[in-house]
Design an enzyme around this catalytic site. Sequence first.
Site, PDB file in Angstrom:
ATOM      1  N   ARG A 120       1.151  -1.061   0.277  1.00 38.22           N
ATOM      2  CA  ARG A 120      -0.272  -0.239  -0.002  1.00 38.22           C
ATOM      3  C   ARG A 120       0.668   1.037   0.439  1.00 38.22           C
ATOM      4  NH1 ARG A 120      -3.134  -2.774   4.227  1.00 38.22           N
ATOM      5  NH2 ARG A 120      -4.402  -4.081   3.201  1.00 38.22           N
ATOM      6  N   LYS A 142       1.311  10.571 -11.568  1.00 41.48           N
ATOM      7  CA  LYS A 142       0.765   9.925 -12.199  1.00 41.48           C
ATOM      8  C   LYS A 142       2.301   8.419 -13.036  1.00 41.48           C
ATOM      9  CE  LYS A 142      -2.179  12.319 -14.662  1.00 41.48           C
ATOM     10  NZ  LYS A 142      -3.244  12.870 -16.933  1.00 41.48           N
ATOM     11  N   GLU A 184       7.035  16.716 -26.112  1.00 43.12           N
ATOM     12  CA  GLU A 184       6.294  16.954 -24.924  1.00 43.12           C
ATOM     13  C   GLU A 184       6.955  18.485 -24.820  1.00 43.12           C
ATOM     14  OE1 GLU A 184       3.573  15.631 -22.667  1.00 43.12           O
ATOM     15  OE2 GLU A 184       4.411  13.180 -23.833  1.00 43.12           O
ATOM     16  N   LYS A 226       5.173  22.020 -15.963  1.00 44.19           N
ATOM     17  CA  LYS A 226       4.483  21.273 -15.213  1.00 44.19           C
ATOM     18  C   LYS A 226       3.919  21.174 -14.135  1.00 44.19           C
ATOM     19  CE  LYS A 226       3.359  16.288 -15.347  1.00 44.19           C
ATOM     20  NZ  LYS A 226       3.430  15.042 -15.955  1.00 44.19           N
ATOM     21  N   GLU A 236      -6.031  16.484 -11.163  1.00 43.46           N
ATOM     22  CA  GLU A 236      -6.516  16.883 -12.481  1.00 43.46           C
ATOM     23  C   GLU A 236      -8.561  16.739 -12.366  1.00 43.46           C
ATOM     24  OE1 GLU A 236      -4.705  14.572 -15.772  1.00 43.46           O
ATOM     25  OE2 GLU A 236      -6.932  14.775 -17.316  1.00 43.46           O
ATOM     26  N   ARG A 240      -4.918  20.510 -14.765  1.00 44.64           N
ATOM     27  CA  ARG A 240      -4.084  19.562 -15.163  1.00 44.64           C
ATOM     28  C   ARG A 240      -4.633  19.157 -17.150  1.00 44.64           C
ATOM     29  NH1 ARG A 240      -0.237  14.884 -11.309  1.00 44.64           N
ATOM     30  NH2 ARG A 240       0.883  14.391 -12.726  1.00 44.64           N
ATOM     31  N   ASN A 244      -2.863  17.533 -21.102  1.00 40.55           N
ATOM     32  CA  ASN A 244      -3.082  16.232 -22.625  1.00 40.55           C
ATOM     33  C   ASN A 244      -2.766  16.963 -23.781  1.00 40.55           C
ATOM     34  OD1 ASN A 244      -2.547  13.951 -20.330  1.00 40.55           O
ATOM     35  ND2 ASN A 244      -4.808  14.315 -19.899  1.00 40.55           N
ATOM     36  N   HIS A 247      -2.946  13.973 -26.531  1.00 44.52           N
ATOM     37  CA  HIS A 247      -2.800  12.848 -26.584  1.00 44.52           C
ATOM     38  C   HIS A 247      -4.064  11.934 -26.037  1.00 44.52           C
ATOM     39  CE1 HIS A 247       0.900  14.331 -24.042  1.00 44.52           C
ATOM     40  NE2 HIS A 247       0.663  13.165 -23.420  1.00 44.52           N
ATOM     41  N   HIS A 251      -3.023   8.396 -27.904  1.00 44.24           N
ATOM     42  CA  HIS A 251      -3.021   7.592 -27.873  1.00 44.24           C
ATOM     43  C   HIS A 251      -4.187   6.737 -28.536  1.00 44.24           C
ATOM     44  CE1 HIS A 251      -2.916   8.886 -22.999  1.00 44.24           C
ATOM     45  NE2 HIS A 251      -1.439   8.889 -23.948  1.00 44.24           N
ATOM     46  N   HIS A 264       5.401   7.555 -27.820  1.00 48.31           N
ATOM     47  CA  HIS A 264       4.696   8.362 -27.325  1.00 48.31           C
ATOM     48  C   HIS A 264       4.297   9.077 -28.330  1.00 48.31           C
ATOM     49  CE1 HIS A 264       2.084   9.629 -24.079  1.00 48.31           C
ATOM     50  NE2 HIS A 264       2.729  10.413 -24.293  1.00 48.31           N
TER      51      HIS A 264
END
Lengths: 360, 360
Positions: A120, A142, A184, A226, A236, A240, A244, A247, A251, A264
């Site tokens: 955890r 993330k 990026e 960032k 987010e 935030r 993306n 993205h 994706h 990517h």
Amino acid sequence: MRTLNVALGDRAYPIHIGRGLLARPELLLPALRTPRAIIVTNDRVGPLYLATLRATLEGAGVRVSAVELPDGEAHKDWMTLNRIFDALLEGRCERSTTLIALGGGVVGDMGGFAAATYQRGMPFIQVPTTLLAQVDSSVGGKTAINHPLGKNMIGAFYQPRLVLADTATLDTLPARELAAGMAEVIKYGLIRDPGFFTWLEANLERLVARDAEALAHAIERSCRNKAEVVAADETEQGERALLNLGHTFGHAIETGMGYGTWLHGEAIAAGTMMAAELSRRLGWLSDADVGRIAALFERAGLPVWGPELGTGPYLELMSHDKKVEAGRLRLVLPKSIGQAVIHADASREDIAAAIAARCR
Amino acid sequence: MRTLNVALGDRAYPIHIGRGLLARPELLLPALRTPRAIIVTNDRVGPLYLATLRATLEGAGVRVSAVELPDGEAHKDWMTLNRIFDALLEGRCERSTTLIALGGGVVGDMGGFAAATYQRGMPFIQVPTTLLAQVDSSVGGKTAINHPLGKNMIGAFYQPRLVLADTATLDTLPARELAAGMAEVIKYGLIRDPGFFTWLEANLERLVARDAEALAHAIERSCRNKAEVVAADETEQGERALLNLGHTFGHAIETGMGYGTWLHGEAIAAGTMMAAELSRRLGWLSDADVGRIAALFERAGLPVWGPELGTGPYLELMSHDKKVEAGRLRLVLPKSIGQAVIHADASREDIAAAIAARCR
């Protein structure tokens, strides 16, 4: 060395950027809870930098174990993640042991998710060794793995205690991956830093030539952008999501082509051009604006056209996006060069037309 | 209906306890972010209560999907977890969709871990249907799956937005499972609530006979103890570890016998007796105290002796415990009836002797 701070209250952490940082124990030690660490890396980065990092830690009295994963986005899955859990349990790592991710975005995302979920949650350090990871994925917490039906679908928000970006590791980065990272970098200029976009237009060839000073500046400016966004909106709920840009389209390219076929950053470049094309159709960007964006990507060696998957498959793949809300695609679109917005009102037809116009 | 609050600031949530709560939409709706939910249950609880819960939600305009997992601790693994992810993705669940875990501790732990990690976190509701889940596992945000080398090794702290404990669901609970839940109820008395321990000594047969008033009291008092501990120490930096009385020994029994052979509560009862025996050897408990504890477990129908695994295997299995720090086992031990402490100084020999004394 340049140092930034990610302002997240009692989970705030520093980002150190500079050459030769892997050899500086005094930067690493404050982030360890106990003198025990496990380094997660891959079979490409490990042979290059694992020995250095291990020696730095062991020289300071830290007991170190390591696990090497197969390299590449195609391995960002449960089976590979489980190799980290196996190593943690077989090595009897405790929840106070620190997990250090040494590598690019895939290693950072998987190492981070393992750290977030082993017992955890255990202390976590990011040591990014690609431009993409140094300017983007190592900062902000993330973490995730992919699912056959969607990228980064299983993960957690889990902040590192330190990001150590040794720019010397970029010396060995293949040109194609350096370019992918640039996607990026350019993104930050496009979404919230018009001055940086102009700087990039003036200095892009210095970055491609790996000019140390130019790279350090671009990494710092990217991380600063960032860090500001993450500090304002860690999980987010709002701003935030602007990170993306490109993205949702990107994706779809990555998933549609099979993970790892397109890098990517390459998918993000082509995806950003689709977003820009949609903005042009909405009257936000001029032809000249779209041309400036495409020119910058091309100078970086990045694709500005997507693969011909067909608009149907694109839309289907995009419908799995995490930003979908009440069935509506929420797209990040440039409103101008230097400002992006979330737009949930684009029609299916307009989105399809923008995709079609940017595929070849 | 009785309502408690888990005081966790902006993540505070209510626990409702009472008969027939599954049929009350006004209790569920405030915890949903959008009118869309997925119910995770198992193939034993689903046939009994899924239709009721689904009707309650659909009657209030909520779109509901469901996934039924195979029942049992043996399935608390990645493969079964992945069935939840498949259902989430195939059902196009968004990160604003609410995941509702309807079942016992295994369903709650797995559903919670899926909710914690699907798209990095979606809203989550616990609807516990076993005594164990109602008094313990549904409250406090611990979620996890097992790893072949250790129980609950992979997980997250992730709080639900609501716990709905419908005590009518206990009507169908097998006696062996009711008994297993009693182990955790007795635990609260033992670690921090001597008055409750005395109440249990006076009322245990009422609980075994499923007297509604007695059960509601025991559940409320247990949840109140748990909520207080969790509010003070959410991520188990200190006091929360006391909730694990008997668990380090108990997990060794569960893992050593193969998940699912012993019920969790059964292993905890036998494990607590090992802890009590160690306390006796340390001079903290009298023979009479140990006898009182054993008598209460026995009246609940629980085992007070562990299986003969051999002390070596016990110690080996216990060494994977999450509370191990700097290689030392940190055991929760009763200091008296109603007070427990963390003890890191027990010798290997004393621990082995306590185990041996309580196996048969």
